[in-house]
Design a protein around this motif. Sequence first.
Motif, PDB file in Angstrom:
ATOM      1  N   HIS A  22      -1.548   1.157  -5.391  1.00 13.71           N
ATOM      2  CA  HIS A  22      -2.308   2.125  -6.166  1.00 13.71           C
ATOM      3  C   HIS A  22      -1.665   3.503  -5.998  1.00 13.71           C
ATOM      4  N   GLY A  23      -2.022   4.410  -6.879  1.00 12.03           N
ATOM      5  CA  GLY A  23      -1.376   5.719  -6.927  1.00 12.03           C
ATOM      6  C   GLY A  23      -1.429   6.484  -5.622  1.00 12.03           C
ATOM      7  N   TYR A  24      -2.567   6.437  -4.934  1.00 11.09           N
ATOM      8  CA  TYR A  24      -2.667   7.191  -3.686  1.00 11.09           C
ATOM      9  C   TYR A  24      -1.704   6.637  -2.638  1.00 11.09           C
ATOM     10  N   SER A  25      -1.492   5.329  -2.615  1.00 13.50           N
ATOM     11  CA  SER A  25      -0.514   4.741  -1.690  1.00 13.50           C
ATOM     12  C   SER A  25       0.890   5.261  -1.978  1.00 13.50           C
ATOM     13  N   VAL A  26       1.191   5.448  -3.250  1.00 13.84           N
ATOM     14  CA  VAL A  26       2.494   5.998  -3.639  1.00 13.84           C
ATOM     15  C   VAL A  26       2.624   7.422  -3.111  1.00 13.84           C
ATOM     16  N   ILE A  27       1.568   8.212  -3.254  1.00 15.24           N
ATOM     17  CA  ILE A  27       1.576   9.595  -2.763  1.00 15.24           C
ATOM     18  C   ILE A  27       1.819   9.615  -1.252  1.00 15.24           C
TER      19      ILE A  27
END
Length: 110
Positions: A22-27
């Motif tokens: 998910h996007g937060y994991s990428v961040i």
Amino acid sequence: MDLRGHLDLLLLTALHDLGAAHGYSVIVRLRERSEGAFDLPEGTVYPALHRLERDGLVASEWATVASRRRRVYRLTPDGRATLRAKRREWRVFAAGMGAVIGPTPMEGLT
């Protein structure tokens, strides 16, 4: 730090390393791997992920992660090919920059 022209490479690399995420994991991945140099806001990352999805480089689906429903992104075959190409471009660019500016930072420049 100005990431124009490099954001896609960073996002595609993070997704490659993480697999589906998910996007937060990428961040978090980018912040940790860069030792804080790339602490990107959600307002930068999510629109870029949506654009990469529109371009066919990533695909997404809804999944339950830690009891929360989140959109999870993964590279498509075109995304993997684009990542390979962008990595080659970056290596050529970095080698050229290194040849011009030298292997160590120059001190005393104003």
